[in-house]
Design an enzyme around this catalytic site. Structure first.
Site, mmCIF file in Angstrom:
data_model
loop_
_atom_site.group_PDB
_atom_site.id
_atom_site.type_symbol
_atom_site.label_atom_id
_atom_site.label_comp_id
_atom_site.label_asym_id
_atom_site.label_seq_id
_atom_site.Cartn_x
_atom_site.Cartn_y
_atom_site.Cartn_z
ATOM 1 N N SER A 222 -33.032 -0.313 -27.215
ATOM 2 C CA SER A 222 -34.003 -1.359 -27.567
ATOM 3 C C SER A 222 -33.261 -2.666 -27.817
ATOM 4 O O SER A 222 -32.322 -2.696 -28.612
ATOM 5 C CB SER A 222 -34.758 -0.994 -28.836
ATOM 6 O OG SER A 222 -35.451 0.213 -28.670
ATOM 7 N N ARG B 105 -33.486 -0.258 -39.092
ATOM 8 C CA ARG B 105 -32.406 -0.785 -38.232
ATOM 9 C C ARG B 105 -31.509 -1.783 -38.966
ATOM 10 O O ARG B 105 -31.060 -2.779 -38.403
ATOM 11 C CB ARG B 105 -32.970 -1.463 -36.980
ATOM 12 C CG ARG B 105 -33.638 -0.546 -35.983
ATOM 13 C CD ARG B 105 -32.654 0.472 -35.397
ATOM 14 N NE ARG B 105 -33.245 1.152 -34.276
ATOM 15 C CZ ARG B 105 -34.058 2.203 -34.381
ATOM 16 N NH1 ARG B 105 -34.349 2.698 -35.561
ATOM 17 N NH2 ARG B 105 -34.558 2.771 -33.294
ATOM 18 N N GLU C 134 -31.951 -6.677 -31.745
ATOM 19 C CA GLU C 134 -31.341 -5.574 -32.485
ATOM 20 C C GLU C 134 -29.809 -5.587 -32.371
ATOM 21 O O GLU C 134 -29.121 -5.357 -33.361
ATOM 22 C CB GLU C 134 -31.922 -4.247 -31.962
ATOM 23 C CG GLU C 134 -31.625 -3.085 -32.869
ATOM 24 C CD GLU C 134 -32.057 -1.746 -32.279
ATOM 25 O OE1 GLU C 134 -33.259 -1.498 -32.215
ATOM 26 O OE2 GLU C 134 -31.182 -0.964 -31.896
HETATM 27 N N1 EPU Z 1 -45.045 0.626 -24.922
HETATM 28 C C1 EPU Z 1 -45.686 -0.046 -23.926
HETATM 29 N N2 EPU Z 1 -44.947 -0.572 -22.920
HETATM 30 C C2 EPU Z 1 -43.597 -0.468 -22.863
HETATM 31 C C3 EPU Z 1 -42.938 0.220 -23.890
HETATM 32 C C4 EPU Z 1 -43.680 0.755 -24.921
HETATM 33 O O1 EPU Z 1 -46.908 -0.171 -23.919
HETATM 34 O O2 EPU Z 1 -43.003 -0.953 -21.926
HETATM 35 C C5 EPU Z 1 -45.833 1.249 -25.991
HETATM 36 C C6 EPU Z 1 -45.794 2.776 -25.844
HETATM 37 O O3 EPU Z 1 -46.803 3.234 -24.997
HETATM 38 C C7 EPU Z 1 -45.991 3.233 -27.256
HETATM 39 C C8 EPU Z 1 -45.336 2.137 -28.093
HETATM 40 O O4 EPU Z 1 -45.240 0.995 -27.247
HETATM 41 O O5 EPU Z 1 -47.346 3.286 -27.581
HETATM 42 C C9 EPU Z 1 -43.981 2.538 -28.632
HETATM 43 O O6 EPU Z 1 -43.099 2.893 -27.554
HETATM 44 P P1 EPU Z 1 -41.974 4.025 -27.735
HETATM 45 O O7 EPU Z 1 -42.567 5.260 -28.258
HETATM 46 O O8 EPU Z 1 -41.224 4.098 -26.451
HETATM 47 O O9 EPU Z 1 -41.043 3.508 -28.887
HETATM 48 P P2 EPU Z 1 -40.508 2.064 -29.286
HETATM 49 O O10 EPU Z 1 -41.190 1.645 -30.547
HETATM 50 O O11 EPU Z 1 -40.599 1.127 -28.142
HETATM 51 C C10 EPU Z 1 -38.637 2.940 -30.867
HETATM 52 C C11 EPU Z 1 -37.180 2.700 -31.104
HETATM 53 C C12 EPU Z 1 -36.335 3.482 -30.097
HETATM 54 C C13 EPU Z 1 -36.652 4.956 -30.254
HETATM 55 C C14 EPU Z 1 -38.150 5.171 -30.027
HETATM 56 C C15 EPU Z 1 -38.554 6.588 -30.301
HETATM 57 C C16 EPU Z 1 -36.940 0.487 -32.073
HETATM 58 C C17 EPU Z 1 -36.531 -0.943 -31.857
HETATM 59 N N3 EPU Z 1 -36.870 1.270 -31.007
HETATM 60 O O12 EPU Z 1 -38.972 2.383 -29.602
HETATM 61 O O13 EPU Z 1 -34.991 3.284 -30.436
HETATM 62 O O14 EPU Z 1 -35.905 5.735 -29.348
HETATM 63 O O15 EPU Z 1 -38.911 4.328 -30.932
HETATM 64 O O16 EPU Z 1 -38.521 6.826 -31.668
HETATM 65 O O17 EPU Z 1 -37.293 0.847 -33.196
HETATM 66 C C18 EPU Z 1 -33.096 1.855 -29.996
HETATM 67 O O18 EPU Z 1 -33.207 1.446 -31.153
HETATM 68 O O19 EPU Z 1 -32.188 1.439 -29.232
HETATM 69 C C19 EPU Z 1 -34.071 2.798 -29.490
HETATM 70 C C20 EPU Z 1 -34.097 3.175 -28.212
#
Ligand code: EPU
Length: 348
Positions: free
Chosen positions: A248, A175, A344
């Site tokens: 995010s 990012r 971010e």
């Molecule tokens: N989780 C929770 N509670 C929540 C949200 C997430 O327990 O409320 C847990 C999920 O169960 C999972 C882990 O956290 O085990 C990761 O969650 P998720 O797969 O939704 O991905 P993320 O790491 O929260 C990142 C990116 C997103 C991208 C997704 C999918 C960043 C900051 N965010 O989110 O990107 O769509 O992975 O690859 O790296 C963005 O940058 O705007 C964005 C949406």
């Protein structure tokens, strides 16, 4: 980029106007620019440099999906609206595609999938423009922009000249890119070139994709991944056209193996991903969720009920409301886990 000869070219001159920005930022914060221009043709860029030189500051606006705007944006605001997508070369090892900075990202991904230029389908439905994509090296569902990036053409506003930048010049990391570190308003990204590797191989490692019924059987096509990502994002993330948000709000923090091991001992459910350099990326959404912030609000600013990493505008929120909520979350996560969450979006 290319303009058909029958079209009337926009004047190379630019006349700033006052502009309401409320619909031009996906958080939907009420905001106004005293001096606003729209860039439709690269021929207008010298005029932009001239105006920027006279203004106190320049804010370059793409889709407004990674910004927290104040009620009044000082200086000059320039919206990038260059259009065009074309195949530059069908090399045996890659499709070389060029897209103008003002194209919407999702529209561009859809065009590629429709044309059979596969490789961007994991990045479907990310809000914003093609020109903004390299700025924060967008990524989702196992693919990061830098892995599909070839080069870009940018206008150096300060120097008043056009430059070509390679992947090394852009200094991409999670990012992050050179564009987030240089002085704000220095660069306008005019067009971006992508190299989409041939033969195409699906990227299906991300847990959400592995679980998805559409991808479970047989050998999925790029279109199937595109559709699956669409469905996952629609189910989890609020549509900015309905509920203001910037995706995010925080980056997933990267910590040392030692810090991660210590946390895992105290919090066995901790979600973390090993990094190539030996460190670990922690799921910030999990940290925020565990602190009890999911679904909570402070005034008109709230934490999304299905993804704690997303802050939303319930209607009429200001930058101060959003940042107040962000600070409260940072304090809670820091107190409990000793980890600092970094926002971010760019806070103007
Ligand atoms: N989780 C929770 N509670 C929540 C949200 C997430 O327990 O409320 C847990 C999920 O169960 C999972 C882990 O956290 O085990 C990761 O969650 P998720 O797969 O939704 O991905 P993320 O790491 O929260 C990142 C990116 C997103 C991208 C997704 C999918 C960043 C900051 N965010 O989110 O990107 O769509 O992975 O690859 O790296 C963005 O940058 O705007 C964005 C949406």
């Amino acid at each position: 980029m290319s303009n058909s000869s029958s079209k009337v070219l926009p004047s190379p001159d630019l006349s700033p106007v006052s502009q309401d920005l409320t619909r031009l930022n996906t958080l939907g914060l009420a905001s106004r620019a005293g001096a606003f221009v729209t860039l439709e043709d690269a021929a207008q860029l010298p005029a932009l440099s001239q105006l920027a030189h006279e203004a106190s500051s320049l804010l370059v606006l793409g889709g407004g999906s990674n910004l927290v705007l104040p009620s009044q944006v000082p200086g000059l605001v320039a919206r990038v609206a260059f259009k065009g997508v074309r195949l530059l070369e069908a090399r045996p090892d890659a499709w070389l595609i060029e897209a103008a900075g003002g194209e919407t990202w999702h529209g561009f991904v859809e065009t590629c999938v429709n044309q059979g230029w596969d490789g961007l389908e994991n990045l479907a439905l990310i809000p914003g423009t093609v020109g903004a994509a390299p700025v924060q090296n967008i990524g989702a569902y196992g693919v990061e922009l830098q892995e599909r990036f070839h080069s870009l053409t940018a206008w150096d506003v300060r120097a008043g000249r056009q430059v070509e930048m390679s992947v090394a010049d852009c200094r991409f990391s999670y990012r992050d890119s050179v564009f987030k570190h240089d002085e704000s308003g220095r660069w306008v990204i005019v067009s971006v070139r992508f190299a989409l590797p041939r033969p195409w191989r699906p990227v299906l490692g991300y847990p959400d994709l592995q679980r998805h019924a559409r991808l479970a059987a047989g050998q999925p096509a790029a279109r199937d991944i595109f559709d699956a990502v669409w469905e996952i994002r629609r189910a989890k993330l609020p549509d900015p056209a309905v509920t203001g948000n910037v995706g995010s709000f925080f980056k997933n923090p990267i910590v040392s193996a030692q810090v991660r091991d210590g946390l895992l001992e105290r919090f066995p459910g901790l979600v973390s991903y090993a990094q190539p350099d030996g460190g670990y990326k922690l799921a910030a959404g999990w940290l925020i969720d565990q602190c009890g912030w999911k679904g909570r609000s402070l005034g008109a600013a709230g934490v999304h009920e299905r993804q704690a990493l997303v802050l939303v505008n319930h209607g009429g929120a200001t930058a101060a409301d959003i940042m107040g909520l962000a600070h409260a979350i940072q304090a809670a996560v820091s107190e409990r886990y000793g980890v600092r969450l970094e926002p971010e979006p760019v806070v103007v």
